[in-house]
Design a protein around this motif. Structure first.
Motif, PDB file in Angstrom:
ATOM      1  N   GLY A  36      78.750 -40.267 -40.750  1.00 56.32           N
ATOM      2  CA  GLY A  36      77.936 -41.643 -40.694  1.00 56.32           C
ATOM      3  C   GLY A  36      77.508 -42.059 -39.941  1.00 56.32           C
ATOM      4  O   GLY A  36      77.195 -43.094 -39.223  1.00 56.32           O
ATOM      5  N   VAL A  37      76.024 -41.434 -39.387  1.00 59.60           N
ATOM      6  CA  VAL A  37      75.178 -42.217 -39.131  1.00 59.60           C
ATOM      7  C   VAL A  37      74.679 -42.638 -39.385  1.00 59.60           C
ATOM      8  O   VAL A  37      74.279 -42.551 -40.216  1.00 59.60           O
ATOM      9  CB  VAL A  37      74.569 -39.963 -38.369  1.00 59.60           C
ATOM     10  CG1 VAL A  37      73.162 -41.538 -37.008  1.00 59.60           C
ATOM     11  CG2 VAL A  37      75.193 -39.668 -37.415  1.00 59.60           C
ATOM     12  N   GLU A  82      77.825 -39.539 -32.073  1.00 58.89           N
ATOM     13  CA  GLU A  82      77.998 -40.596 -32.830  1.00 58.89           C
ATOM     14  C   GLU A  82      77.219 -42.096 -32.144  1.00 58.89           C
ATOM     15  O   GLU A  82      76.540 -42.610 -32.325  1.00 58.89           O
ATOM     16  CB  GLU A  82      79.690 -41.197 -33.212  1.00 58.89           C
ATOM     17  CG  GLU A  82      80.064 -40.108 -33.388  1.00 58.89           C
ATOM     18  CD  GLU A  82      81.625 -40.398 -34.273  1.00 58.89           C
ATOM     19  OE1 GLU A  82      82.730 -39.906 -34.695  1.00 58.89           O
ATOM     20  OE2 GLU A  82      81.990 -41.040 -32.788  1.00 58.89           O
ATOM     21  N   THR A  83      77.769 -41.669 -30.640  1.00 58.46           N
ATOM     22  CA  THR A  83      76.484 -43.042 -30.127  1.00 58.46           C
ATOM     23  C   THR A  83      75.121 -42.295 -29.290  1.00 58.46           C
ATOM     24  O   THR A  83      73.768 -43.731 -29.547  1.00 58.46           O
ATOM     25  CB  THR A  83      77.209 -43.071 -28.326  1.00 58.46           C
ATOM     26  OG1 THR A  83      78.527 -43.485 -28.271  1.00 58.46           O
ATOM     27  CG2 THR A  83      77.058 -44.062 -27.601  1.00 58.46           C
ATOM     28  N   TYR A  84      74.585 -41.256 -29.644  1.00 60.87           N
ATOM     29  CA  TYR A  84      73.401 -40.886 -28.641  1.00 60.87           C
ATOM     30  C   TYR A  84      73.387 -40.100 -30.237  1.00 60.87           C
ATOM     31  O   TYR A  84      72.605 -38.755 -30.110  1.00 60.87           O
ATOM     32  CB  TYR A  84      72.641 -40.361 -27.480  1.00 60.87           C
ATOM     33  CG  TYR A  84      73.300 -40.902 -26.897  1.00 60.87           C
ATOM     34  CD1 TYR A  84      72.350 -42.542 -26.359  1.00 60.87           C
ATOM     35  CD2 TYR A  84      74.653 -41.354 -25.415  1.00 60.87           C
ATOM     36  CE1 TYR A  84      73.554 -43.448 -25.525  1.00 60.87           C
ATOM     37  CE2 TYR A  84      74.996 -41.626 -24.874  1.00 60.87           C
ATOM     38  CZ  TYR A  84      74.242 -43.022 -24.655  1.00 60.87           C
ATOM     39  OH  TYR A  84      74.439 -43.925 -23.514  1.00 60.87           O
ATOM     40  N   PRO A  85      72.916 -40.849 -31.999  1.00 58.19           N
ATOM     41  CA  PRO A  85      72.347 -38.826 -32.761  1.00 58.19           C
ATOM     42  C   PRO A  85      71.772 -37.987 -32.327  1.00 58.19           C
ATOM     43  O   PRO A  85      71.302 -37.041 -33.155  1.00 58.19           O
ATOM     44  CB  PRO A  85      73.236 -39.889 -34.089  1.00 58.19           C
ATOM     45  CG  PRO A  85      72.255 -41.500 -33.351  1.00 58.19           C
ATOM     46  CD  PRO A  85      73.285 -41.757 -32.134  1.00 58.19           C
ATOM     47  N   ALA A  86      70.198 -38.799 -31.809  1.00 63.28           N
ATOM     48  CA  ALA A  86      69.154 -38.554 -31.372  1.00 63.28           C
ATOM     49  C   ALA A  86      68.649 -37.015 -30.472  1.00 63.28           C
ATOM     50  O   ALA A  86      67.827 -36.188 -30.654  1.00 63.28           O
ATOM     51  CB  ALA A  86      67.968 -39.095 -32.331  1.00 63.28           C
ATOM     52  N   GLN A  87      70.041 -37.612 -29.796  1.00 59.66           N
ATOM     53  CA  GLN A  87      70.207 -36.265 -28.493  1.00 59.66           C
ATOM     54  C   GLN A  87      70.781 -35.047 -28.738  1.00 59.66           C
ATOM     55  O   GLN A  87      71.305 -33.863 -28.101  1.00 59.66           O
ATOM     56  CB  GLN A  87      70.461 -37.308 -27.605  1.00 59.66           C
ATOM     57  CG  GLN A  87      69.844 -38.688 -27.309  1.00 59.66           C
ATOM     58  CD  GLN A  87      68.859 -37.930 -26.858  1.00 59.66           C
ATOM     59  OE1 GLN A  87      68.913 -37.733 -25.821  1.00 59.66           O
ATOM     60  NE2 GLN A  87      67.709 -38.420 -26.974  1.00 59.66           N
ATOM     61  N   ARG A  92      71.074 -36.275 -21.323  1.00 60.72           N
ATOM     62  CA  ARG A  92      70.546 -37.350 -22.596  1.00 60.72           C
ATOM     63  C   ARG A  92      69.333 -37.478 -22.504  1.00 60.72           C
ATOM     64  O   ARG A  92      68.743 -37.572 -20.446  1.00 60.72           O
ATOM     65  CB  ARG A  92      71.553 -38.570 -23.691  1.00 60.72           C
ATOM     66  CG  ARG A  92      71.264 -39.275 -22.103  1.00 60.72           C
ATOM     67  CD  ARG A  92      72.354 -40.673 -22.561  1.00 60.72           C
ATOM     68  NE  ARG A  92      72.680 -41.838 -22.069  1.00 60.72           N
ATOM     69  CZ  ARG A  92      71.401 -42.303 -21.532  1.00 60.72           C
ATOM     70  NH1 ARG A  92      70.455 -43.327 -22.523  1.00 60.72           N
ATOM     71  NH2 ARG A  92      71.770 -43.503 -21.167  1.00 60.72           N
ATOM     72  N   ARG A  93      68.246 -37.958 -22.638  1.00 60.39           N
ATOM     73  CA  ARG A  93      66.821 -38.407 -22.477  1.00 60.39           C
ATOM     74  C   ARG A  93      66.855 -39.797 -23.097  1.00 60.39           C
ATOM     75  O   ARG A  93      67.548 -40.922 -24.119  1.00 60.39           O
ATOM     76  CB  ARG A  93      65.524 -37.726 -23.559  1.00 60.39           C
ATOM     77  CG  ARG A  93      64.800 -38.523 -23.043  1.00 60.39           C
ATOM     78  CD  ARG A  93      62.789 -37.831 -23.947  1.00 60.39           C
ATOM     79  NE  ARG A  93      63.001 -36.957 -23.734  1.00 60.39           N
ATOM     80  CZ  ARG A  93      63.366 -34.975 -24.529  1.00 60.39           C
ATOM     81  NH1 ARG A  93      64.470 -35.618 -25.335  1.00 60.39           N
ATOM     82  NH2 ARG A  93      62.837 -34.142 -23.692  1.00 60.39           N
TER      83      ARG A  93
END
Length: 291
Positions: free
Chosen positions: A43-44, A270-275, A228-229
């Motif tokens: 669900g991203v 879900e909050t930081y999908p690219a991380q 996280r970045r």
């Protein structure tokens, strides 16, 4: 290569990483279909854009590690922000004097965060007056030359490495000394024992119970923490849960805590999908041995 990258200003690394990520994820398309389909199932929003950002983050992480190797005397404290919540939960966990298990994952730049966290821990004494050391359970890379470089880089930054094969005794000894042991919770188990099946990002996944079981046997608390970045280029280590050993008395409670930890990781992703490292074959079936 590390010496060359070490000549660059730190702020330039993200641009080089973005270019490398665009090449690997956009041109070569290494596991791109798998990444996008997994993001869509979870669900991203805008999986293509999120996937591109993930490859760029991985590229930046590689340049950051090369930069760190090229500047062995450069302190990493200025590159990592430990959140107030993380500092509080770690302090409370260490104060028990039973060691601490960190349940963590491949988020942000996990290696740089580990190196910086090891330095951060060395400044904090436990009940015995001794600062806890950071041990990381690690797997070996098949490319041995790269593996030696990778392992040496972390060891030189004060991270004590524990081979995943036969790690139980080393982990037990480290926790008995009051040290901190980081264990990854986001990889598919390689055995059929000591696992449970849990929902994770849109599909059932096998989860390794080893971090929870080891904490239970040592009567050690568990801190759930991910890095996280940030947009400003710094890395942030945050903690999301502190699980006291009293909650780990039975197998049912162990599995309940494993689900709690897995849900915390899913919420973070879900909050930081690219991380998060979506490249993993996280939902694969177990390999069962005969006999």
């Amino acid at each position: 290569m590390a010496r060359l990258v070490g000549l660059l200003p730190y702020r330039a690394l993200r641009s080089f990483g973005a270019a490398l990520g665009a090449f690997v994820g956009g041109f070569v398309r290494v596991r791109r279909r798998h990444v996008e389909s997994a993001m869509a199932r979870a669900g991203v929003p805008a999986p293509r854009r999120a996937a591109a950002a993930m490859y760029g983050s991985l590229g930046a992480g590689l340049f950051e590690l090369l930069w760190t190797a090229g500047r062995p005397d450069e302190p990493l404290a200025s590159k990592l922000v430990v959140s107030a919540r993380a500092a509080d939960l770690f302090t409370r966990a260490v104060a028990r004097g039973r060691g601490v298990v960190i349940a963590t994952a491949h988020t942000g730049n996990w290696d740089l965060s580990a190196c910086a966290a090891a330095a951060w821990l060395r400044q904090r004494a436990g009940p015995s007056g001794r600062a806890p050391a950071l041990h990381v359970i690690t797997k070996r890379l098949s490319w041995r030359a790269l593996d030696r470089t990778w392992q040496r880089l972390r060891a030189e930054r004060g991270v004590l490495l524990v081979d995943a094969r036969g790690a139980t005794a080393r982990v037990r000894e480290a926790l008995a000394r009051g040290d901190v042991v980081a264990m990854m919770i986001d990889q598919a188990p390689e055995r059929a024992a000591g696992v449970t099946r849990l929902p994770f990002l849109g599909a059932p996944a096998w989860c390794d119970l080893a971090p929870v079981l080891m904490a239970s046997r040592a009567r050690a608390p568990i801190v759930v923490a991910f890095g996280r970045r940030r947009e400003d280029g710094l890395h942030e280590l945050d903690a999301f849960d502190l699980i006291e050993p009293e909650a780990l008395a039975t197998r049912t409670e162990v599995e309940r805590v494993a689900a709690r930890i897995t849900d915390a990781l899913a919420s973070f992703v879900e909050t930081y999908p690219a991380q998060w490292l979506w490249l993993h074959r996280r939902w694969k079936e177990l390999r069962r041995t005969k006999g």
